[in-house]
Design a protein around this motif. Structure first.
Motif, PDB file in Angstrom:
ATOM      1  N   THR A 198      -6.573  -3.332 -10.104  1.00  0.00           N
ATOM      2  CA  THR A 198      -6.475  -3.972  -8.795  1.00  0.00           C
ATOM      3  C   THR A 198      -5.257  -3.494  -8.024  1.00  0.00           C
ATOM      4  O   THR A 198      -5.347  -3.159  -6.836  1.00  0.00           O
ATOM      5  CB  THR A 198      -6.399  -5.501  -8.952  1.00  0.00           C
ATOM      6  OG1 THR A 198      -7.585  -5.967  -9.616  1.00  0.00           O
ATOM      7  CG2 THR A 198      -6.308  -6.187  -7.595  1.00  0.00           C
ATOM      8  N   ASN A 199      -4.094  -3.462  -8.693  1.00  0.00           N
ATOM      9  CA  ASN A 199      -2.904  -3.074  -7.926  1.00  0.00           C
ATOM     10  C   ASN A 199      -2.851  -1.589  -7.607  1.00  0.00           C
ATOM     11  O   ASN A 199      -2.185  -1.181  -6.655  1.00  0.00           O
ATOM     12  CB  ASN A 199      -1.612  -3.580  -8.578  1.00  0.00           C
ATOM     13  CG  ASN A 199      -1.521  -3.310 -10.044  1.00  0.00           C
ATOM     14  OD1 ASN A 199      -2.415  -2.717 -10.641  1.00  0.00           O
ATOM     15  ND2 ASN A 199      -0.442  -3.746 -10.654  1.00  0.00           N
ATOM     16  N   HIS A 200      -3.571  -0.768  -8.363  1.00  0.00           N
ATOM     17  CA  HIS A 200      -3.734   0.636  -7.976  1.00  0.00           C
ATOM     18  C   HIS A 200      -4.486   0.705  -6.647  1.00  0.00           C
ATOM     19  O   HIS A 200      -4.055   1.364  -5.694  1.00  0.00           O
ATOM     20  CB  HIS A 200      -4.486   1.404  -9.061  1.00  0.00           C
ATOM     21  CG  HIS A 200      -4.833   2.809  -8.682  1.00  0.00           C
ATOM     22  ND1 HIS A 200      -5.850   3.515  -9.277  1.00  0.00           N
ATOM     23  CD2 HIS A 200      -4.320   3.646  -7.734  1.00  0.00           C
ATOM     24  CE1 HIS A 200      -5.934   4.717  -8.734  1.00  0.00           C
ATOM     25  NE2 HIS A 200      -5.018   4.815  -7.797  1.00  0.00           N
ATOM     26  N   LEU A 201      -5.605  -0.022  -6.582  1.00  0.00           N
ATOM     27  CA  LEU A 201      -6.412   0.019  -5.365  1.00  0.00           C
ATOM     28  C   LEU A 201      -5.692  -0.662  -4.193  1.00  0.00           C
ATOM     29  O   LEU A 201      -5.815  -0.220  -3.053  1.00  0.00           O
ATOM     30  CB  LEU A 201      -7.767  -0.654  -5.598  1.00  0.00           C
ATOM     31  CG  LEU A 201      -8.803  -0.502  -4.466  1.00  0.00           C
ATOM     32  CD1 LEU A 201      -8.942   0.949  -4.047  1.00  0.00           C
ATOM     33  CD2 LEU A 201     -10.143  -1.057  -4.904  1.00  0.00           C
ATOM     34  N   LEU A 202      -4.905  -1.703  -4.477  1.00  0.00           N
ATOM     35  CA  LEU A 202      -4.121  -2.324  -3.410  1.00  0.00           C
ATOM     36  C   LEU A 202      -3.136  -1.327  -2.808  1.00  0.00           C
ATOM     37  O   LEU A 202      -2.951  -1.287  -1.587  1.00  0.00           O
ATOM     38  CB  LEU A 202      -3.366  -3.547  -3.950  1.00  0.00           C
ATOM     39  CG  LEU A 202      -4.208  -4.787  -4.252  1.00  0.00           C
ATOM     40  CD1 LEU A 202      -3.355  -5.846  -4.931  1.00  0.00           C
ATOM     41  CD2 LEU A 202      -4.840  -5.332  -2.980  1.00  0.00           C
ATOM     42  N   GLY A 203      -2.511  -0.532  -3.677  1.00  0.00           N
ATOM     43  CA  GLY A 203      -1.604   0.500  -3.182  1.00  0.00           C
ATOM     44  C   GLY A 203      -2.324   1.532  -2.339  1.00  0.00           C
ATOM     45  O   GLY A 203      -1.833   1.939  -1.275  1.00  0.00           O
ATOM     46  N   GLU A 204      -3.491   1.947  -2.786  1.00  0.00           N
ATOM     47  CA  GLU A 204      -4.279   2.938  -2.042  1.00  0.00           C
ATOM     48  C   GLU A 204      -4.729   2.369  -0.702  1.00  0.00           C
ATOM     49  O   GLU A 204      -4.700   3.066   0.331  1.00  0.00           O
ATOM     50  CB  GLU A 204      -5.494   3.362  -2.865  1.00  0.00           C
ATOM     51  CG  GLU A 204      -5.171   4.121  -4.135  1.00  0.00           C
ATOM     52  CD  GLU A 204      -4.713   5.547  -3.878  1.00  0.00           C
ATOM     53  OE1 GLU A 204      -4.869   6.041  -2.743  1.00  0.00           O
ATOM     54  OE2 GLU A 204      -4.195   6.178  -4.823  1.00  0.00           O
ATOM     55  N   PHE A 205      -5.131   1.105  -0.707  1.00  0.00           N
ATOM     56  CA  PHE A 205      -5.596   0.475   0.532  1.00  0.00           C
ATOM     57  C   PHE A 205      -4.432   0.273   1.501  1.00  0.00           C
ATOM     58  O   PHE A 205      -4.590   0.421   2.715  1.00  0.00           O
ATOM     59  CB  PHE A 205      -6.272  -0.857   0.207  1.00  0.00           C
ATOM     60  CG  PHE A 205      -7.139  -1.383   1.315  1.00  0.00           C
ATOM     61  CD1 PHE A 205      -8.123  -0.589   1.882  1.00  0.00           C
ATOM     62  CD2 PHE A 205      -6.981  -2.675   1.786  1.00  0.00           C
ATOM     63  CE1 PHE A 205      -8.934  -1.070   2.904  1.00  0.00           C
ATOM     64  CE2 PHE A 205      -7.778  -3.170   2.805  1.00  0.00           C
ATOM     65  CZ  PHE A 205      -8.758  -2.364   3.372  1.00  0.00           C
ATOM     66  N   PHE A 206      -3.262  -0.056   0.959  1.00  0.00           N
ATOM     67  CA  PHE A 206      -2.055  -0.177   1.784  1.00  0.00           C
ATOM     68  C   PHE A 206      -1.756   1.148   2.469  1.00  0.00           C
ATOM     69  O   PHE A 206      -1.458   1.196   3.666  1.00  0.00           O
ATOM     70  CB  PHE A 206      -0.878  -0.612   0.913  1.00  0.00           C
ATOM     71  CG  PHE A 206       0.438  -0.703   1.643  1.00  0.00           C
ATOM     72  CD1 PHE A 206       0.771  -1.829   2.382  1.00  0.00           C
ATOM     73  CD2 PHE A 206       1.355   0.344   1.593  1.00  0.00           C
ATOM     74  CE1 PHE A 206       1.992  -1.916   3.060  1.00  0.00           C
ATOM     75  CE2 PHE A 206       2.571   0.268   2.261  1.00  0.00           C
ATOM     76  CZ  PHE A 206       2.881  -0.869   2.995  1.00  0.00           C
ATOM     77  N   MET A 207      -1.841   2.244   1.721  1.00  0.00           N
ATOM     78  CA  MET A 207      -1.606   3.565   2.305  1.00  0.00           C
ATOM     79  C   MET A 207      -2.633   3.875   3.387  1.00  0.00           C
ATOM     80  O   MET A 207      -2.310   4.411   4.447  1.00  0.00           O
ATOM     81  CB  MET A 207      -1.642   4.639   1.211  1.00  0.00           C
ATOM     82  CG  MET A 207      -0.436   4.649   0.316  1.00  0.00           C
ATOM     83  SD  MET A 207      -0.417   6.090  -0.794  1.00  0.00           S
ATOM     84  CE  MET A 207      -1.522   5.542  -2.095  1.00  0.00           C
TER      85      MET A 207
END
Length: 309
Positions: free
Chosen positions: A150-159
């Motif tokens: 989840t936090n990997h994808l949160l980082g990607e979505f933030f970018m």
């Protein structure tokens, strides 16, 4: 006499210890909740409930081991949206489909995520962080508890939302990621309040934003990500699942026992202190949550254009 032999031969569930698998290393939010629930669940069921951490592959190793287990109620998963919904959404070849290979038993609770930074990062707000990241593309690193988590994808979505470029550094669990974040080996983290809030309160990390829809009652001065100018609001969830085809009688027995445990004032208090909002559901309600979450995270993965091997 022969007609009643099979009934006598059947044992009452549970008749032996139960294994509750956590798909991440000790110390994270899922592990914390599992140990709290397992302690009281063992008393309620009259059998030991042993927490077994099977970390690796973004949670896929532990989750898949439960999917392959006998559907007899003795191997369960304390699962989260990370390995059950997000990981299949970003994998080119998903390791499983949650609602095809697992039987949801009971949701346990929800937890908020937050964006934190090592104190050495010269940014005190999300907008300052965005400006810093744009000035130094690819240099600021962020930790996650696994590729496809989840936090990997949160980082990607933030970018994706901010037009920034951060360096993703995956770990096998929250505890290891948090240790390196405190040490300054990585600079940023998108993780649960369960793991991060104590470190923020201890002055070891600084909080930049909550990823929930509203501010937290115990941190009223911390803005949400949306208030900070980035339209990103979500929360994590966790719950107990069994292998598919587990007997409805066993599922109902477990659901009743888990909800009884979650209804205890002492359990609610200790989970609340660790950042969890307790939720009690039927198996059908938990199934519907997973169905909705699968659709939403698949859309996020597609929008962020994230796919991993």
């Amino acid at each position: 006499m022969l007609a009643i032999m099979p009934a006598r031969a059947q044992s009452v569930y549970p008749s032996k210890p139960i294994t509750l698998v956590v798909a991440f290393a000790p110390g994270g939010a899922t592990d914390t909740a599992a140990r709290i629930v397992a302690k009281e669940l063992a008393i309620e069921l009259g059998q030991s409930v042993v927490v077994d951490n099977r970390a690796g592959a973004g949670g896929a190793i532990g989750a898949a081991s439960v999917a392959r287990a006998a559907p007899d109620g003795y191997t369960l998963l304390m699962g989260s949206g990370s390995e059950l919904v997000v990981l299949p959404a970003v994998k080119i070849k998903p390791p499983y489909e949650a609602l095809k290979e697992f039987q949801p038993v009971a949701e346990v609770g929800t937890v908020s995520f937050m964006l934190v930074a090592n104190p050495s990062v010269p940014a005190s707000s999300v907008q300052e962080l965005i400006a810093l990241a744009k000035a130094e593309p690819g240099k600021l690193s962020y930790a996650s508890f696994g590729i496809g988590s989840t936090n990997h994808l949160l980082g990607e979505f933030f970018m994706h939302k901010t037009g920034t470029d951060l360096l993703h550094v995956p770990y096998k669990g929250s505890a290891a990621a948090a240790n390196d974040l405190v040490a300054g080996e990585v600079k940023l983290g998108f993780d649960t309040t369960t793991v991060m809030m104590p470190l923020v309160r201890g002055g070891k990390l600084k909080a930049l934003a909550l990823l929930s829809a509203t501010r937290a009652g115990d941190a009223p001065d911390l803005p949400t990500m949306t208030e900070s100018g980035v339209a990103l609001a979500t929360q994590g969830w966790l719950g107990v699942l069994a292998p598919r085809n587990t007997s409805p009688d066993i599922v109902d027995r477990l659901n009743s026992a888990i909800n009884k445990v979650l209804g205890m004032a002492s359990v609610k208090e200790i989970l609340s202190e660790r950042g969890f909002n307790v939720v009690m559901t039927t198996p059908a309600q938990f199934s519907e949550l997973i169905k909705v979450e699968t659709r939403e995270w698949t859309e996020i993965a597609r929008a962020a254009q994230v796919q991993v091997e």
